[in-house]
Design a protein around this motif. Structure first.
Motif, PDB file in Angstrom:
ATOM      1  N   GLY A 110     -40.199 -27.417 -95.830  1.00 33.07           N
ATOM      2  CA  GLY A 110     -40.009 -25.978 -95.716  1.00 33.07           C
ATOM      3  C   GLY A 110     -40.597 -25.226 -96.885  1.00 33.07           C
ATOM      4  O   GLY A 110     -41.603 -24.519 -96.766  1.00 33.07           O
TER       5      GLY A 110
ATOM      6  N   THR B 167     -37.288 -31.144 -92.298  1.00 32.48           N
ATOM      7  CA  THR B 167     -37.537 -29.722 -92.084  1.00 32.48           C
ATOM      8  C   THR B 167     -38.334 -29.421 -90.813  1.00 32.48           C
ATOM      9  O   THR B 167     -39.460 -29.887 -90.649  1.00 32.48           O
ATOM     10  N   GLN B 168     -37.712 -28.660 -89.943  1.00 38.35           N
ATOM     11  CA  GLN B 168     -38.330 -28.112 -88.729  1.00 38.35           C
ATOM     12  C   GLN B 168     -38.853 -29.185 -87.786  1.00 38.35           C
ATOM     13  O   GLN B 168     -39.766 -28.936 -87.019  1.00 38.35           O
TER      14      GLN B 168
ATOM     15  N   GLU C 116     -37.216 -27.861 -84.546  1.00 36.06           N
ATOM     16  CA  GLU C 116     -36.729 -26.519 -84.842  1.00 36.06           C
ATOM     17  C   GLU C 116     -36.363 -25.719 -83.599  1.00 36.06           C
ATOM     18  O   GLU C 116     -35.370 -24.985 -83.583  1.00 36.06           O
ATOM     19  N   SER C 117     -37.157 -25.847 -82.531  1.00 37.44           N
ATOM     20  CA  SER C 117     -36.886 -25.046 -81.329  1.00 37.44           C
ATOM     21  C   SER C 117     -35.574 -25.437 -80.667  1.00 37.44           C
ATOM     22  O   SER C 117     -35.006 -24.661 -79.893  1.00 37.44           O
TER      23      SER C 117
ATOM     24  N   ILE D 248     -32.802 -25.561 -82.016  1.00 39.01           N
ATOM     25  CA  ILE D 248     -31.682 -24.753 -82.509  1.00 39.01           C
ATOM     26  C   ILE D 248     -31.093 -23.947 -81.354  1.00 39.01           C
ATOM     27  O   ILE D 248     -29.879 -23.775 -81.238  1.00 39.01           O
TER      28      ILE D 248
ATOM     29  N   GLU E 294     -43.400 -30.616 -81.505  1.00 39.87           N
ATOM     30  CA  GLU E 294     -42.301 -31.152 -82.311  1.00 39.87           C
ATOM     31  C   GLU E 294     -42.095 -32.638 -82.020  1.00 39.87           C
ATOM     32  O   GLU E 294     -41.879 -33.435 -82.944  1.00 39.87           O
TER      33      GLU E 294
ATOM     34  N   SER F 129     -31.980 -30.453 -89.682  1.00 40.18           N
ATOM     35  CA  SER F 129     -31.312 -29.484 -90.550  1.00 40.18           C
ATOM     36  C   SER F 129     -30.497 -28.500 -89.720  1.00 40.18           C
ATOM     37  O   SER F 129     -29.406 -28.820 -89.277  1.00 40.18           O
TER      38      SER F 129
ATOM     39  N   GLU G  43     -30.883 -27.686 -86.772  1.00 44.03           N
ATOM     40  CA  GLU G  43     -30.694 -28.164 -85.397  1.00 44.03           C
ATOM     41  C   GLU G  43     -29.278 -28.687 -85.162  1.00 44.03           C
ATOM     42  O   GLU G  43     -28.703 -28.506 -84.083  1.00 44.03           O
TER      43      GLU G  43
END
Length: 473
Positions: free
Chosen positions: A243, A276-277, A280-281, A283, A292, A310, A312
């Motif tokens: 990040g 990190t990420q 991410e989607s 979430i 991803e 993270s 998520e």
């Protein structure tokens, strides 16, 4: 039963909605091996609840789970606004200053004298993870008049990055030192150190620690890359914290730096986590993007020890699904013949010690035997198991049998390792009995199979790995 016995491990961050017993149980069953408590958020009662529930799951499922307390570090943030948020446009003039009064469309407080001390005309400042970019036109000891070169929304307490500038900041704040005491009191297995800039940051943390928790150095500053080898040598585990790394450098450099960091860890024989990420989607969405999924798979193909979730799982709408999805991606890659083939080409640490020679020989024997299904390491400190994992021998699973519960929990983040706590061994018969019991219980071998065992004689003495034994179950 938990699905945390695959090769690449999963680290999951827990938040307010995933701290209760039921939520943690679901995450364990989905495949989490290590739970992360982010010290940027949370209180002592919340941390106590999390630790209690994680340890309950250990007992319920007779498994080993690691706990990571991730120190916040010197996170640089702006102050607040009268109306909570503003929107800046390219070309706007904006001032940063030390005035604690709430900001407006023209200014906001930047309560960090260290940044003003390093200020120079033309310096670029990144706010809100780089969404807003400012160029310093003129400055004094406590003000900076800037031009907005990339506009966007800015709200209370958003982060500030100063790319390319090494700030005179310790990686440990007063809050971090208090959080460290809490983490050690609660029995943390890992302490995460944020915003590492130089080897001295690791040395400082180590000097303050009272426990035997392992240090995870988070690589997210360009200056850490300059000292990468020394930082890897001084710490126990490395985390590629993509990040802030992507903000401090640039997004296109992150994949290159990730490869460099992973390669450095492989050469040093140190576990490495990519974070990190990653999903991410998820979430908010129940399915990840294809990109991803590919990102997670790439890390697995590279042979990393663990991948991390993270937001998520800390605050996402679908924490269980995020872990289950990550586990499916890992399992799919690990079944691919190209993954197995790639393991044989990974860089390895050159280890000419007696223990290293025994471990290398065990890997060679296990790889060349058609009926060898598992490597069993008897270890006290965990070093023998780390050596076996670093070899990535034929993609075989590794059973780590140890009388030390702390060692077992710290091995939960290591590639290919299933840690099991046993009683202290007294003799050779104990060793063979424990080996047979463990491999059959984990269904890693059946009657008639061979397993490769490493141990140290005399039993119970750390650092004495001197025996290689091929055992028929």
């Amino acid at each position: 039963m938990p699905k945390n016995t695959d090769f690449c491990k999963i680290v999951a961050t827990i938040g307010p909605d995933t701290s209760n017993e039921k939520a943690i149980e679901q995450l364990v069953l989905a495949g989490v091996s290590v739970f992360r408590c982010n010290c940027s958020h949370g209180s002592l009662p919340e941390y106590q609840e999390r630790v209690t529930n994680i340890r309950k799951m250990e007992k319920k499922y007779n498994c080993t789970l690691g706990i990571l307390f991730d120190l916040q570090g010197p996170k640089l943030r702006i102050g607040t606004f009268k109306d909570y948020r503003i929107t800046l446009k390219e070309g706007d003039k904006f001032r940063l200053d030390m005035n604690p009064e709430p900001g407006d469309q023209t200014r906001v407080c930047l309560p960090h004298k260290e940044i003003f001390a390093a200020m120079k005309d033309g310096l670029e400042l990144l706010l809100n993870d780089g969404v807003v970019r400012l160029r310093v036109d003129a400055h004094t000891a406590d003000t900076a008049d800037c031009t907005v070169i990339a506009g966007g929304e800015l709200s209370n307490k958003k982060g500030v990055n100063v790319p390319g500038v090494k700030l005179p900041l310790s990686a440990l704040t007063a809050k971090d030192k208090e959080d460290l005491k809490i983490a050690e009191m609660l029995g943390a297995d890992f302490i995460g150190l944020s915003f590492v800039q130089e080897p001295e940051d690791i040395i400082e943390l180590r000097s303050l620690m009272k426990s035997k928790a392992h240090i995870i150095a988070k690589i997210e500053k360009p200056s850490a890359i300059e000292h990468l080898r020394e930082i890897i040598d001084l710490t126990d585990v490395i985390m590629v914290a993509r990040g802030d790394l992507g903000v401090e450098t640039s997004p296109e450099l992150v994949p290159v730096l990730q490869k460099k960091i992973v390669s450095g860890c492989r050469k040093a024989g140190k576990p490495v986590i990519v974070a990190t990420q990653m999903l991410e989607s998820m979430i908010h969405n129940v399915m990840p993007t294809r990109a991803e999924a590919s990102d997670v798979a790439t890390a697995v193909y590279d042979g990393v020890d663990a991948v991390m979730l993270s937001a998520e799982t800390a605050q996402g709408d679908h924490p269980y699904e995020a872990v289950a999805t990550m586990r499916r991606i890992i399992e799919t890659v690990e079944k691919d013949h190209r993954y197995r083939k790639g393991l044989s080409t990974l860089e390895r640490k050159n280890d000419s010690t007696k223990e290293g020679a025994i471990t290398s020989a065990a890997s060679l024997v296990a790889t060349n035997m058609d009926t060898a299904n598992v490597i069993v390491t008897f270890t006290d400190s965990g070093s023998t198991t780390l050596r076996a994992s670093q070899q990535r021998a034929g993609g075989l699973p590794i059973l780590a049998l140890t009388p030390n519960i702390t060692t077992a929990r710290q091995l939960a983040v290591v590639w290919g390792v299933t840690p099991i706590v046993i009683e202290n061994l007294k003799n050779f018969d104990d060793m063979t009995a424990e080996t047979k019991k463990a491999v059959l219980a984990q269904k890693l071998a059946k009657e008639g199979d061979n397993v490769v065992v490493t141990a140290g004689i005399p039993f119970g003495k750390a650092g004495t790995t001197n025996m290689l034994y091929v055992m028929n179950i």
